[in-house]
Design an enzyme around this catalytic site. Structure first.
Site, PDB file in Angstrom:
ATOM      1  N   HIS A  33      21.657  25.789 -30.753  1.00 55.14           N
ATOM      2  CA  HIS A  33      22.592  25.170 -29.715  1.00 55.14           C
ATOM      3  C   HIS A  33      23.951  25.826 -29.763  1.00 55.14           C
ATOM      4  CE1 HIS A  33      24.416  23.213 -33.464  1.00 55.14           C
ATOM      5  NE2 HIS A  33      23.182  22.810 -33.745  1.00 55.14           N
ATOM      6  N   GLY A  35      26.577  25.242 -31.255  1.00 56.53           N
ATOM      7  CA  GLY A  35      27.334  25.419 -32.474  1.00 56.53           C
ATOM      8  C   GLY A  35      26.776  26.721 -33.192  1.00 56.53           C
ATOM      9  N   HIS A  36      25.700  27.004 -32.960  1.00 57.99           N
ATOM     10  CA  HIS A  36      25.015  28.440 -33.595  1.00 57.99           C
ATOM     11  C   HIS A  36      25.810  29.595 -32.811  1.00 57.99           C
ATOM     12  CE1 HIS A  36      21.610  25.510 -34.714  1.00 57.99           C
ATOM     13  NE2 HIS A  36      21.823  26.277 -35.794  1.00 57.99           N
ATOM     14  N   CYS A 183      27.292  18.688 -32.341  1.00 54.60           N
ATOM     15  CA  CYS A 183      25.932  19.512 -31.860  1.00 54.60           C
ATOM     16  C   CYS A 183      25.040  19.487 -33.079  1.00 54.60           C
ATOM     17  CB  CYS A 183      26.392  20.713 -31.362  1.00 54.60           C
ATOM     18  SG  CYS A 183      27.009  20.880 -29.731  1.00 54.60           S
ATOM     19  N   SER A 184      24.004  19.377 -32.842  1.00 57.38           N
ATOM     20  CA  SER A 184      23.053  19.104 -33.868  1.00 57.38           C
ATOM     21  C   SER A 184      21.397  19.478 -33.343  1.00 57.38           C
ATOM     22  CB  SER A 184      22.756  17.816 -34.680  1.00 57.38           C
ATOM     23  OG  SER A 184      21.818  17.868 -35.688  1.00 57.38           O
TER      24      SER A 184
END
Length: 252
Positions: A33, A35-36, A183-184
């Site tokens: 997502h 975040g990555h 985000c997860s």
């Protein structure tokens, strides 16, 4: 982006690279997502090359069902990596990674017993062990981790320092959705009604109130609170909405 499905191929390639080149590394379990993506972009700005890995690590799941149901989205993940500056991706299999059958483990006996470690026995052993293995394979100059998993970040920083590993650990801010929800990968499993509750969790958790008051408000929404604790100037939480477990933290 070059993809390595075989660890021996990666090792030969890694050994061929000039030691003068800097390598940034952001390990992942996939189902990527925003975040990555932020980790990949940070690395690509600061290093000659950026390396990532896709490996759903079985040893960090204390619940076998969580491992079984963890989404595998390899094609989409590789596309996101390509679009966000990753040069090399390693896709090892479990037998390659755990040639020892997980007989050798990295264990931390202080911070790793608190919060996530208390509620997920053995989790951090699995995390630290896989990160150590990947560090030894990649030999990065810098490694990038998100602050959403802040306890994990502290443990990895501690491991690198304690074991004299010549790697700089870089922390990247938590990326949030418009509602404020962190985000997860787990967010994808929320039903529409659960998503509304999760958005409320994010808002309530960030209120300037005591942990006890926040817990009470969350429980009134039907959220199961595993813990809300303050540690080293940050507030941490783990909650369950249905069977979906979410964590978050922020600087007080």
């Amino acid at each position: 982006m070059q993809i390595f499905h075989n660890l021996n191929e990666w090792i030969r390639f890694r050994n061929s690279l000039s030691p003068d080149l800097s390598l940034g590394f952001a390990p992942t379990m996939g189902n990527l997502h925003a975040g990555h993506a932020s980790l990949f972009l940070a690395s690509s700005k600061e290093n000659h090359y950026t390396v990532s890995s896709l490996f759903v690590n079985p040893t960090q799941f204390n619940n076998p069902d969580d491992y079984k149901h963890y989404p595998r989205t390899v094609d989409a993940d590789l596309e996101l990596m390509t679009q966000n500056g990753v040069d090399f991706c390693i896709l090892p299999n479990e037998n390659e990674i755990y040639t020892d059958g997980y007989a050798y483990q990295v264990q931390e006996n202080r911070l790793g017993q608190l919060m996530e470690g208390k509620h997920r026995p053995g989790h951090f052993n699995g995390v630290l062990t896989i990160v150590m293995k990947l560090f030894n394979l990649v030999k990065p100059t810098c490694a990038y981790f998100g602050e959403k998993d802040y306890q994990q970040l502290l443990l990895i920083q501690g491991m690198v320092k304690a074991l004299f590993m010549d790697i700089e650990i870089k922390s990247c801010p938590t990326v949030r959705e418009k509602s404020g929800l962190a985000c997860s990968s787990r967010n994808n499993r929320l039903t529409p009604s659960q998503r509304e509750i999760a958005d409320e969790f994010a808002k309530i958790f960030h209120q300037n109130k005591s942990s006890a008051m926040i817990s009470k408000e969350l429980e009134a929404l039907g959220i199961t609170v595993e813990y809300i604790e303050e540690f080293q100037g940050r507030r941490f939480a783990a909650v369950k909405i249905g069977d979906i477990r979410l964590i978050d933290n922020y600087l007080l």
